[in-house]
Write a protein that holds these residues in place. Structure first.
Motif: not given
Length: 460
Positions: A455-458
């Motif tokens: 989620m952080e990467k997205f």
């Protein structure tokens, strides 16, 4: 003696104490057999019977988990005193310090064992266990679910004490088969270890880091609490359905007992406890939580509480004073030993990846009190990132049920349930039954952390 030699000596005695603890059921069983034999033969060979009894008592004491770390700490103290002198030995082992955590658990165990608090807790569990058809299985499930969760509000030590006492009266008294008995105590230890994560002020591993890392109760609930509660409930359900036939047998056993005899086991008196006594008991409990870091204040409260119990003893029931004191002695000894292990624990954890850090934290927590692992985490690296912080604490909490020494309240539960394990508690069997929920929660945690990273990467 150089610092390096002292570290090796302290760690050597520590691991011998751990090994002794893991094998404690053997000397306990041998000592018990010698005592039984001596009592049978005391009229035939009196002198021989006396010696058998003497060595039997010593061996049985050597198998008492509460005193094992104290015994090896005494060995270490004597070795240091011979080489350095008495004062320097005391200074090296920090025996002149106060250890409020040990007294805190002792005090909570004593207060939580009183009849007013136990009966109140029983009524709370009964709201769920008696909804529909009351049964042994329902009591078992709700005690193992709601009891540990109370550790988020009244501390793990109180939750363990109350849960163990109720399990003894509602479940263990029916003589379950060993497999279910071990499964139950394994779940109890594991659930209490992870059940204090709904808030940031109750579980010792959380309390030690919450302020420094600025973790509020909402952070604990979202990152640990919800996941751990889910794991706890699913683990309880899995064990319940696996042992469903045994629960049916126990239910038949319970139904053959008269209701009067069952109530006589649970309650010492049928007379209703006055509300003012119940209120004061809970007030003592809340005060103990508030002064948990002040040794002398807790000692003073213990004295006043003893006087209060004596004045109202008709309503207080049987309070396990000796067991509570032995548990406190164990915790103080373990804390002293654990503090001496920071030199190698910090090096071991310092350069690990997130997953390796989590698994290592589980392993180390099974060998130390998990609160010590949590405490060491605050000084390993000045600036740990959030995933590594969560990995260390989650590992410490997840591994808190694998051994007797993995979480401070475990010994309190064992002390209260020891009579239902006449041959002593096997560390191997405990590990086998506790590893299953530990693996299950570990998978949940690692999947959750992986999801957060994605989620952080997205979102950049």
């Amino acid at each position: 003696m150089t610092g390096v030699h002292f570290n090796y000596l302290a760690t050597g005695c520590f691991f011998l104490a751990v090994l002794h603890t893991l094998l404690s059921s053997f000397p306990f069983h041998v000592g018990k057999s010698l005592i039984d034999y001596a009592l049978q033969k005391r009229n035939d060979t009196k002198a021989y019977a006396r010696w058998s009894y003497f060595w039997g008592v010593l061996l049985r004491l050597g198998g008492e988990v509460e005193i094992i770390f104290g015994l090896w700490l005494t060995v270490l103290l004597v070795l240091l005193a011979v080489q350095l002198g008495w004062d320097k030995a005391l200074e090296k082992l920090e025996l002149k310090k106060e250890y409020p955590e040990a007294l805190f658990v002792t005090l909570l165990m004593i207060i939580s064992s009183t009849q007013p608090i136990l009966n109140t807790f029983k009524k709370l569990i009964g709201l769920f266990a008696q909804k529909g058809k009351e049964s042994v299985g329902r009591w078992w499930f709700w005690i193992l679910t709601l009891g540990p969760l109370c550790g988020s509000f009244i501390t793990e030590a109180s939750a363990m004490t109350l849960s163990a006492l109720l399990l003894g009266r509602k479940f263990f008294c029916l003589n379950p088969k060993p497999a279910l008995a071990y499964g139950t105590i394994g779940l109890l230890f594991f659930n209490v270890s992870i059940g204090g994560t709904l808030t940031n002020f109750a579980a010792p591993p959380v309390v030690l880091v919450a302020h420094k890392w600025q973790w509020g109760s909402l952070y604990l609930l979202t990152h640990f609490g919800i996941m751990f509660v889910l794991g706890m409930v699913l683990s309880n359900l899995a064990y319940y359905y696996f042992f469903k036939k045994e629960f049916q047998r126990l239910e038949l056993e319970r139904e053959t007992l008269k209701a009067e005899s069952e109530e006589a086991v649970v309650f010492i008196s049928r007379e209703e406890t006055p509300l003012w006594i119940v209120g004061l008991n809970f007030a003592f409990l809340m005060v103990a939580v508030g002064i948990r870091e002040h040794f002398m204040l807790m000692l003073g409260e213990l004295v006043f509480f003893l006087a209060f119990v004596e004045a109202t003893k008709d309503y207080q029931g049987e309070v396990p004073w000796l067991k509570a004191c032995l548990v406190g002695f164990f915790l103080a000894s373990l804390q002293i030993f654990g503090n001496l292990q920071s030199w190698w624990v910090s090096r071991f954890l310092n350069s690990l990846s997130d997953v390796a850090l989590y698994l290592s934290s589980i392993l180390l927590s099974s060998l130390n009190d998990n609160a010590l692992i949590s405490s060491m985490a605050t000084v390993i690296v000045p600036e740990l990132d959030e995933p590594k912080k969560r990995a260390i604490i989650a590992g410490a909490l997840s591994g808190g049920g694998l051994t007797i020494i993995a979480n401070a309240p475990n010994l309190a539960g064992l002390s209260l349930l020891r009579d239902f394990f006449p041959d002593g508690l096997s560390s191997t069997k405990l590990f086998k039954v506790a590893i299953l929920p530990t693996v299950f929660v570990s998978i949940l945690f690692l999947v959750k952390e992986l999801f957060l990273k994605q989620m952080e990467k997205f979102f950049g």
